[in-house]
Scaffold this motif. Sequence first.
Motif, PDB file in Angstrom:
ATOM      1  N   PRO A 116      -6.978  -7.384  -4.561  1.00 27.26           N
ATOM      2  CA  PRO A 116      -5.749  -6.663  -4.215  1.00 27.26           C
ATOM      3  C   PRO A 116      -6.030  -5.309  -3.557  1.00 27.26           C
ATOM      4  CG  PRO A 116      -5.499  -7.699  -6.351  1.00 27.26           C
ATOM      5  CD  PRO A 116      -6.949  -7.875  -5.950  1.00 27.26           C
ATOM      6  N   ALA A 117      -7.053  -4.587  -4.030  1.00 31.77           N
ATOM      7  CA  ALA A 117      -7.380  -3.289  -3.427  1.00 31.77           C
ATOM      8  C   ALA A 117      -7.776  -3.456  -1.961  1.00 31.77           C
ATOM      9  CB  ALA A 117      -8.503  -2.603  -4.208  1.00 31.77           C
ATOM     10  N   ALA A 118      -8.591  -4.445  -1.675  1.00 35.47           N
ATOM     11  CA  ALA A 118      -9.010  -4.703  -0.294  1.00 35.47           C
ATOM     12  C   ALA A 118      -7.808  -5.083   0.568  1.00 35.47           C
ATOM     13  CB  ALA A 118     -10.073  -5.796  -0.249  1.00 35.47           C
ATOM     14  N   MET A 119      -6.899  -5.876   0.004  1.00 34.25           N
ATOM     15  CA  MET A 119      -5.706  -6.277   0.761  1.00 34.25           C
ATOM     16  C   MET A 119      -4.816  -5.067   1.052  1.00 34.25           C
ATOM     17  SD  MET A 119      -4.661  -9.996  -0.772  1.00 34.25           S
ATOM     18  CE  MET A 119      -5.118  -9.759  -2.478  1.00 34.25           C
ATOM     19  N   ALA A 120      -4.670  -4.157   0.086  1.00 32.98           N
ATOM     20  CA  ALA A 120      -3.861  -2.950   0.310  1.00 32.98           C
ATOM     21  C   ALA A 120      -4.461  -2.127   1.448  1.00 32.98           C
ATOM     22  CB  ALA A 120      -3.774  -2.120  -0.968  1.00 32.98           C
ATOM     23  N   GLU A 121      -5.778  -2.006   1.477  1.00 35.70           N
ATOM     24  CA  GLU A 121      -6.442  -1.262   2.551  1.00 35.70           C
ATOM     25  C   GLU A 121      -6.242  -1.949   3.906  1.00 35.70           C
ATOM     26  OE1 GLU A 121     -10.478  -0.893   1.165  1.00 35.70           O
ATOM     27  OE2 GLU A 121      -9.931   0.621  -0.327  1.00 35.70           O
ATOM     28  N   ILE A 122      -6.294  -3.271   3.927  1.00 32.65           N
ATOM     29  CA  ILE A 122      -6.092  -4.024   5.167  1.00 32.65           C
ATOM     30  C   ILE A 122      -4.665  -3.835   5.684  1.00 32.65           C
ATOM     31  CG2 ILE A 122      -5.898  -6.362   6.138  1.00 32.65           C
ATOM     32  CD1 ILE A 122      -8.331  -7.077   4.254  1.00 32.65           C
TER      33      ILE A 122
ATOM     34  N   ALA B  50       0.843  -1.195   0.000  1.00 29.66           N
ATOM     35  CA  ALA B  50       0.000   0.000   0.000  1.00 29.66           C
ATOM     36  C   ALA B  50       0.878   1.244   0.000  1.00 29.66           C
ATOM     37  CB  ALA B  50      -0.908   0.001   1.234  1.00 29.66           C
ATOM     38  N   LEU B  51       0.741   2.064  -1.027  1.00 26.81           N
ATOM     39  CA  LEU B  51       1.388   3.365  -1.038  1.00 26.81           C
ATOM     40  C   LEU B  51       0.354   4.336  -0.472  1.00 26.81           C
ATOM     41  CD1 LEU B  51       3.342   5.015  -3.971  1.00 26.81           C
ATOM     42  CD2 LEU B  51       2.156   6.246  -2.185  1.00 26.81           C
ATOM     43  N   CYS B  52       0.486   4.646   0.809  1.00 34.97           N
ATOM     44  CA  CYS B  52      -0.475   5.498   1.513  1.00 34.97           C
ATOM     45  C   CYS B  52      -0.094   6.957   1.269  1.00 34.97           C
ATOM     46  CB  CYS B  52      -0.449   5.200   3.010  1.00 34.97           C
ATOM     47  SG  CYS B  52      -0.802   3.468   3.389  1.00 34.97           S
ATOM     48  N   TYR B  53      -1.077   7.764   0.855  1.00 32.89           N
ATOM     49  CA  TYR B  53      -0.763   9.147   0.498  1.00 32.89           C
ATOM     50  C   TYR B  53      -1.886  10.108   0.891  1.00 32.89           C
ATOM     51  CZ  TYR B  53      -4.120   9.001  -3.326  1.00 32.89           C
ATOM     52  OH  TYR B  53      -5.279   8.917  -4.046  1.00 32.89           O
ATOM     53  N   ARG B  54      -1.500  11.379   0.908  1.00 30.87           N
ATOM     54  CA  ARG B  54      -2.450  12.481   1.071  1.00 30.87           C
ATOM     55  C   ARG B  54      -1.882  13.679   0.313  1.00 30.87           C
ATOM     56  NH1 ARG B  54      -1.337  14.107   7.451  1.00 30.87           N
ATOM     57  NH2 ARG B  54       0.709  15.049   7.107  1.00 30.87           N
ATOM     58  N   VAL B  55      -2.742  14.631   0.001  1.00 35.17           N
ATOM     59  CA  VAL B  55      -2.307  15.874  -0.631  1.00 35.17           C
ATOM     60  C   VAL B  55      -2.618  17.000   0.345  1.00 35.17           C
ATOM     61  CG1 VAL B  55      -2.553  17.411  -2.616  1.00 35.17           C
ATOM     62  CG2 VAL B  55      -2.773  14.933  -2.939  1.00 35.17           C
ATOM     63  N   ARG B  56      -1.569  17.716   0.763  1.00 34.64           N
ATOM     64  CA  ARG B  56      -1.694  18.827   1.704  1.00 34.64           C
ATOM     65  C   ARG B  56      -1.082  20.072   1.083  1.00 34.64           C
ATOM     66  NH1 ARG B  56      -2.940  16.831   7.055  1.00 34.64           N
ATOM     67  NH2 ARG B  56      -4.871  15.799   6.449  1.00 34.64           N
ATOM     68  N   ASN B  57      -1.846  21.135   1.053  1.00 36.93           N
ATOM     69  CA  ASN B  57      -1.360  22.398   0.480  1.00 36.93           C
ATOM     70  C   ASN B  57      -0.759  22.197  -0.905  1.00 36.93           C
ATOM     71  OD1 ASN B  57      -2.056  23.810   2.871  1.00 36.93           O
ATOM     72  ND2 ASN B  57      -0.147  23.112   3.806  1.00 36.93           N
TER      73      ASN B  57
END
Length: 153
Positions: free
Chosen positions: A59-65, A23-30
């Motif tokens: 695979p999407a569900a596994m990345a979230e888990i 899982a490449l966990c990301y967010r966009v801030r400013n």
Amino acid sequence: MIKQLPVTLPAAQKGDVRTQIAALCYRVRNGKVQVLLVTSRGAGRWIVPKGWPMHGKTPAAMAEIEAWEEGGVRGRCDGRCLGVYSYSKQIDGLAALPCLAMVYPVEVRDLARNYPEKSQRKRKWMSRKRAAKLVDEPELSRILRDFDPRVRA
């Protein structure tokens, strides 16, 4: 959202390449993309959350888990694979196993204070460039550096 089928797990032989879901966990801030890295349990290296496939899960569900278990991330994966990277996984008492990790983006909506592996890992937000320098795997480094959720292929 990309339509995915659940994974089915055939028996593997000892020397087979193992697949993991990352899982490449990301967010966009400013206007800037940030990624969340976690430390590995053993050596404390910076990694992305990842784990073994689970029978009957996409695979999407596994990345979230994996994002939840290792980083306390509550988020959403749209199902597109960003790429793959290879590495050797050391398992107690066994020779290193060749692994191939498939990387899926998980947009972080919330970060929990308590999560399953909190006592075993650290987590940290950082720029894609910094994250790319901290991970050991060259292919993962490239995926991190090139990732931009604001640009759709």
